[in-house]
Design an enzyme around this catalytic site. Structure first.
Site, PDB file in Angstrom:
ATOM      1  N   SER A 189       0.821  -1.192   0.057  1.00 46.18           N
ATOM      2  CA  SER A 189       0.005   0.018  -0.009  1.00 46.18           C
ATOM      3  C   SER A 189       0.861   1.261  -0.019  1.00 46.18           C
ATOM      4  O   SER A 189       1.579   1.277  -0.734  1.00 46.18           O
ATOM      5  CB  SER A 189      -0.968  -0.260   1.203  1.00 46.18           C
ATOM      6  OG  SER A 189      -1.756   0.954   1.167  1.00 46.18           O
ATOM      7  N   ARG A 221     -10.931   6.564  11.005  1.00 46.49           N
ATOM      8  CA  ARG A 221     -10.503   4.911  11.048  1.00 46.49           C
ATOM      9  C   ARG A 221     -11.627   4.144  10.477  1.00 46.49           C
ATOM     10  O   ARG A 221     -11.469   3.165   9.824  1.00 46.49           O
ATOM     11  CB  ARG A 221     -10.068   4.873  12.524  1.00 46.49           C
ATOM     12  CG  ARG A 221      -9.546   3.261  12.497  1.00 46.49           C
ATOM     13  CD  ARG A 221      -8.431   3.172  11.652  1.00 46.49           C
ATOM     14  NE  ARG A 221      -7.744   1.897  12.006  1.00 46.49           N
ATOM     15  CZ  ARG A 221      -6.621   1.545  10.958  1.00 46.49           C
ATOM     16  NH1 ARG A 221      -6.026   2.315  10.034  1.00 46.49           N
ATOM     17  NH2 ARG A 221      -5.945   0.181  11.530  1.00 46.49           N
ATOM     18  N   ASP A 251      -9.030  -6.452  -4.255  1.00 47.28           N
ATOM     19  CA  ASP A 251      -8.727  -5.129  -3.641  1.00 47.28           C
ATOM     20  C   ASP A 251      -9.541  -3.850  -4.366  1.00 47.28           C
ATOM     21  O   ASP A 251      -8.987  -3.582  -5.585  1.00 47.28           O
ATOM     22  CB  ASP A 251      -7.073  -4.898  -3.733  1.00 47.28           C
ATOM     23  CG  ASP A 251      -6.648  -3.637  -3.230  1.00 47.28           C
ATOM     24  OD1 ASP A 251      -7.382  -2.838  -2.790  1.00 47.28           O
ATOM     25  OD2 ASP A 251      -5.269  -3.443  -3.150  1.00 47.28           O
ATOM     26  N   HIS A 261      -7.957  -5.146   0.393  1.00 49.91           N
ATOM     27  CA  HIS A 261      -6.512  -4.401   0.375  1.00 49.91           C
ATOM     28  C   HIS A 261      -5.850  -4.804   1.494  1.00 49.91           C
ATOM     29  O   HIS A 261      -4.486  -4.923   1.365  1.00 49.91           O
ATOM     30  CB  HIS A 261      -6.970  -2.925   0.493  1.00 49.91           C
ATOM     31  CG  HIS A 261      -5.790  -1.885   0.418  1.00 49.91           C
ATOM     32  ND1 HIS A 261      -5.004  -1.821  -0.621  1.00 49.91           N
ATOM     33  CD2 HIS A 261      -5.092  -1.203   1.432  1.00 49.91           C
ATOM     34  CE1 HIS A 261      -3.998  -0.857  -0.417  1.00 49.91           C
ATOM     35  NE2 HIS A 261      -4.185  -0.573   0.899  1.00 49.91           N
ATOM     36  N   ASP A 262      -6.471  -5.194   2.345  1.00 53.10           N
ATOM     37  CA  ASP A 262      -5.690  -5.889   3.723  1.00 53.10           C
ATOM     38  C   ASP A 262      -4.945  -7.184   3.303  1.00 53.10           C
ATOM     39  O   ASP A 262      -4.040  -7.598   4.066  1.00 53.10           O
ATOM     40  CB  ASP A 262      -6.531  -5.983   4.896  1.00 53.10           C
ATOM     41  CG  ASP A 262      -6.496  -4.823   5.847  1.00 53.10           C
ATOM     42  OD1 ASP A 262      -5.653  -3.843   5.499  1.00 53.10           O
ATOM     43  OD2 ASP A 262      -7.487  -4.723   6.902  1.00 53.10           O
TER      44      ASP A 262
END
Lengths: 192, 373
Positions: free
Chosen positions: B152, B222, B317, B350-351
């Site tokens: 990322s 967050r 993602d 994405h993680d």
């Protein structure tokens, strides 16, 4: 490298050439070309396990789907674009062949010859052929577009591609008499 | 059997010279936190720099004697016998400049005023992070990295290293990243910033002096982030529509698991992360665009690179979708650079770059294994 078509392909690749190997499997052809011809380049492969095997062979591999074309590659950016034993699994063969002719100065293609007499005989007897080169049952095969030498040469003519060289093999030996009947593997070198 | 690097200790590098940011702003001195794992070989050829993304730090692997539960953020990758094998490589984690885990940042004391920088800390960029890391590399006596790796935002640093210091990087591993943010990416960042800046406890960025933290804003920032890190499928699989209570409450307390998860993540984050750092990181993301100086031509921007690249993307993602990685691969191919590319059909969104997928870790192990020392 044990596949006879790969040996034929390797003989045609000039030393130091830039090569794009489509459907590169575990990368053994590229590794062979690098070790023996100092020819370098990239492999394209979609299967996770094959991509990993290529990486372990220290081959540059790109995980891409050939069906979506060769958009990442510039015109005439490779000396050779190679498609070995993969043509018969491609859905959009005409589009991919055009793309290969665009990206490579020369294109090398190998495929199982569906015109081999044993395949013809099995069809004549009312069965889809199963052979060394075509080991899959009709209901469980990755192959979608099988062709004969004559069919492939028609496609080349249709795309305006010139055939520079042809090797027809059966069990690793060159076939010179009635190749479309006695050859089980065909290898072509063509250019736009 | 792969193991842990064990007990580690954070270290501090102090630079008593000014640091000039891309914006033109300057600070008179700075400090960077870092950790190292493995041993630097005699030829100094086995150093690997690990760059972190948004909320992580220099604590990449192992744990602290005083805090054994605090395991490094990429511990599944880094360790003896792991894909980034500390028996072979000397691995360095660092907290970037402007961060909030001990490196000089907005919460640090401004020598000119004797008070925290707060809003006066310069806006940082990916280029600044790499420039500061280069000073750290000098400090550690590392002329050339065997590899720089990140996921990322961390991958943007790995890429920037190859562009800014081409002679100092042999391999650049760019995972789940993009050569620039899309309008949608910037939009999410702006919502996060607005959440922080409109919190009454923000005080224009000088909240330290008021003894408060814009916790509500950070929390929402967050929560938004977490939505973009997971795929729709992954979120549905993890939380579904499971209720936290026996029946719908017909009020605004937590009904669904996903609400509870987001609130928990937001609360946790707001207790340890600095709001001013968050604002600056999102700006660093927004501004990064190495092709910008080349009329948008990424291939021209990549012409400087000399490193070999491994680019990895994950199909689920949607934050930095595979097409963005393919654009980088194309730019590298246009420049005839050495590159391999992995496009994994992994579900994590994405993680996924932080997760332990055998195909992903197998490929990284193979790649690192082929790096000659």
């Amino acid at each position: 490298m044990t596949r006879p078509d790969l040996e034929a392909i390797a003989r045609w690749v000039a030393p130091g050439a830039r090569v794009l190997d489509l459907g590169c499997g575990d990368g053994s052809l590229l590794k062979h070309l690098w070790d023996n011809h100092q020819a370098h380049g990239y492999g394209v492969e979609i299967d996770d396990a094959e991509v990993l095997a290529s990486m372990r062979n220290d081959v540059n591999v790109l995980q891409l789907d050939l069906e979506s074309g060769l958009a990442l590659f510039h015109d005439a950016s490779f000396d050779y674009v190679i498609l070995s034993e993969t043509l018969q699994t491609i859905h959009r063969i005409e589009q991919l062949t055009r793309e290969m002719l665009r990206v490579g100065r020369e294109v090398i293609v190998s495929f199982p010859n569906f015109g081999h007499w044993r395949d013809r005989l099995q069809v004549l007897l009312g069965r889809m052929p199963v052979s060394e080169e075509l080991p899959h049952q009709w209901y469980d095969t990755p192959n979608v577009h099988l062709c004969t030498l004559a069919d492939f040469e028609d496609l080349c003519a249709r795309l305006g591609a010139r055939i520079l060289e042809r090797a027809v093999l059966h069990r690793g030996r060159a076939v010179r008499v009635l190749p479309n009947l006695f050859g089980s593997i065909a290898v072509y070198r063509v250019t736009a | 059997m792969p193991g842990s690097v064990g007990i580690v200790e954070a270290q501090r590098a102090v630079f008593e010279q000014p640091f000039r940011f891309r914006s033109g702003a300057e600070i008179p001195r700075f400090e960077l936190m870092y950790e190292t794992y493995g041993r630097l070989n005699a030829a100094r050829s086995n150093a690997v720099l690990v760059c972190h993304a948004l909320n992580a730090s220099h604590h990449v692997a192992g744990s602290y004697a005083s805090d054994p539960d605090n395991v490094g953020w990429w511990d599944n990758l880094v360790g003896p016998g792991k894909p980034l094998d500390t028996d072979r490589f000397f691995v360095i984690g660092n907290n970037y400049i402007g961060g909030c885990f001990g490196s000089t940042g907005p919460a640090s004391v401004n020598p000119a005023t004797g008070k925290p920088y707060g809003a006066d800390f310069p806006v940082v960029t990916v280029e600044d992070w790499v420039a500061a890391q280069a000073r750290l590399a000098d400090h550690l006596g590392i002329e050339r990295f065997a590899a720089v790796i990140g996921g990322s935002l961390g991958a943007m640093q790995a890429l920037q290293w190859a562009l800014a210091c081409p002679e100092r990087v042999r391999h650049s591993l760019v995972i789940a990243s993009t050569p620039k943010l899309s309008a949608q990416n910037i939009a999410f960042n702006e919502v996060a910033r607005q959440a922080i800046m409109t919190d009454p406890d923000f005080h224009g960025g000088h909240y330290y002096e008021h003894g408060v933290v814009p916790r509500r804003g950070l929390r929402i920032a967050r929560m938004i982030g977490h939505i973009t890190y997971l795929s729709d499928d992954a979120m549905m699989e993890k939380f579904g529509r499971v209720l936290r209570r026996a029946a719908p409450g017909f009020d605004f307390d937590v009904d669904f698991e996903i609400e509870s998860y987001l609130r928990y993540q937001g609360d946790k984050f707001s207790t340890y992360f600095d709001a001013n750092t968050y604002l600056r990181i999102t700006k660093a993301l927004d501004y990064y665009d190495p092709a910008g100086d080349f009329g948008g031509d990424l291939s021209a921007a990549f012409a400087r690179a000399r490193a070999a690249f491994l680019v990895v993307s994950f199909k689920s993602d949607w934050r930095f979708a595979p097409a963005r990685s393919r654009a980088m691969v194309k730019a590298l191919l246009d420049n005839r650079r050495i590159v391999s590319y992995l496009e994994l059909d992994a579900p994590g969104g994405h993680d996924a770059f932080l997760l332990e997928d055998p195909r992903y870790h197998g490929a990284l192990a193979a790649y690192f294994g082929n790096i000659e020392l």
